[in-house]
Design a protein around this motif. Structure first.
Motif, mmCIF file in Angstrom:
data_model
loop_
_atom_site.group_PDB
_atom_site.id
_atom_site.type_symbol
_atom_site.label_atom_id
_atom_site.label_comp_id
_atom_site.label_asym_id
_atom_site.label_seq_id
_atom_site.Cartn_x
_atom_site.Cartn_y
_atom_site.Cartn_z
ATOM 1 N N CYS A 57 6.207 -47.547 -47.662
ATOM 2 C CA CYS A 57 6.411 -47.306 -46.204
ATOM 3 C C CYS A 57 5.536 -46.208 -45.693
ATOM 4 C CB CYS A 57 7.745 -47.087 -45.829
ATOM 5 S SG CYS A 57 8.952 -48.477 -46.236
ATOM 6 N N THR A 142 6.841 -49.327 -41.220
ATOM 7 C CA THR A 142 7.578 -50.365 -41.850
ATOM 8 C C THR A 142 7.917 -51.439 -41.008
ATOM 9 O OG1 THR A 142 9.701 -50.800 -43.091
ATOM 10 C CG2 THR A 142 9.873 -49.334 -41.305
ATOM 11 N N CYS B 9 12.274 -50.110 -50.593
ATOM 12 C CA CYS B 9 12.083 -49.035 -49.589
ATOM 13 C C CYS B 9 13.166 -48.060 -49.508
ATOM 14 C CB CYS B 9 12.197 -49.919 -48.536
ATOM 15 S SG CYS B 9 10.931 -51.202 -48.166
#
Ligand SMILES: [Zn+2]
Lengths: 186, 92
Positions: A57, A142, B9
């Motif tokens: 990200c 993202t 993530c």
């Protein structure tokens, strides 16, 4: 199938008189989705001139180009429109026989910039991420959602966001943001 | 909103994810050698666990990767997530 949305159409709409936030459609870019293993990523790094970020990200910028991490083997490359053919040629020749995929998505997406001290607040009207600077710092990017549309969100400054959206969703995203900007209208 | 820890993530809102069914189901190496019953079992029959369930999820509106999760079906509590290909961890 719906008619192709021209980028120009996205800018023609009247501007919203909102305090502390403004929305603009950005001009066309050359865009590529690169997917490939480490060796090919190295080749594309050399071809593109930006070391592809390996941290999740994160985006990296050099001169007028940017590389955005989208997944562990997937990046979005942004460059001026005139560089489109050169980037494809250079990457293809440097990667040689390595397996990889480089897809030209220049015309699949359009970009908006949402900026101003209230930009994050407006985005939060339709995006579930924590957009506080400590949780979503400058340089973070993202794929995510904005209401019913998928977007790529990239924070380019403390009060500035770059939004990539598939072309057919662009009028929806624009209108959604404009609707939420009305809260700060005058 | 439920936060799901993506192995790539980090914690992300559930809206970005899709469920992908039971995890660790290996495709038979030689489908032709299977009886119809065995093939149907591979295709259609799944566990219906009361308790800790290993299941696939996909961070479709994020990194787009599949990964696995241990989740308690009685409490909906997510015990852990791990990358595809890694063995199922001990239930916490
Ligand atoms: Zn993810």
């Amino acid at each position: 199938m719906s008619d192709l949305v021209e980028t120009a159409e996205l800018t023609e709409a009247e501007t919203i008189g909102a305090d502390g936030v403004s929305l603009e459609a950005l001009p066309p870019f050359a865009r590529f989705i690169f997917r490939g293993p480490e060796g090919a990523a190295q080749a594309v790094t050399e071809a593109f001139g930006i070391s592809l970020p390996r941290e999740a990200c994160r985006a990296r910028v050099a001169a007028d180009r940017a590389a955005l991490w989208l997944g562990p083997d997937e990046w979005l490359l942004l460059a001026p429109q005139s560089d489109e053919a050169a980037i494809a040629d250079e990457a293809t020749s440097r990667a040689g026989a390595l397996p990889f995929s480089l897809v030209d998505v220049s015309h699949r997406q359009v970009a908006f910039r949402l900026s101003g001290p209230r930009a994050a607040t407006v985005l939060s009207g339709g995006n579930p991420l924590d957009l506080d600077l400590s949780a979503f710092p400058v340089g973070m990017c993202t794929r995510t959602v904005l209401a019913k549309a998928e977007i790529v969100l990239w924070r380019t400054g403390p009060d500035s966001f770059h939004i990539e959206v598939w072309r057919s969703f662009a009028p929806y995203v624009r209108d959604f943001l404009r609707e939420h900007m009305r809260e700060f209208g005058n | 909103m439920l936060l799901i820890p993506c192995p790539f993530c980090g914690p992300r809102p559930e809206l970005e994810f899709r469920y992908g069914g039971q995890a660790h189901i290996a495709r038979p190496e030689n489908p032709a050698a299977l009886s119809d019953g065995e093939w149907a079992e591979f295709l259609y029959l799944r566990d219906n666990v009361r308790g800790v369930h290993a299941e696939r999820w996909r961070h479709i509106h994020g990194c787009a990767r599949f990964f696995n999760m241990l989740r308690d079906t009685t409490t909906d509590r997510i015990l852990t997530t791990y990358k595809t290909g890694e063995p199922r961890p001990e239930a916490v």
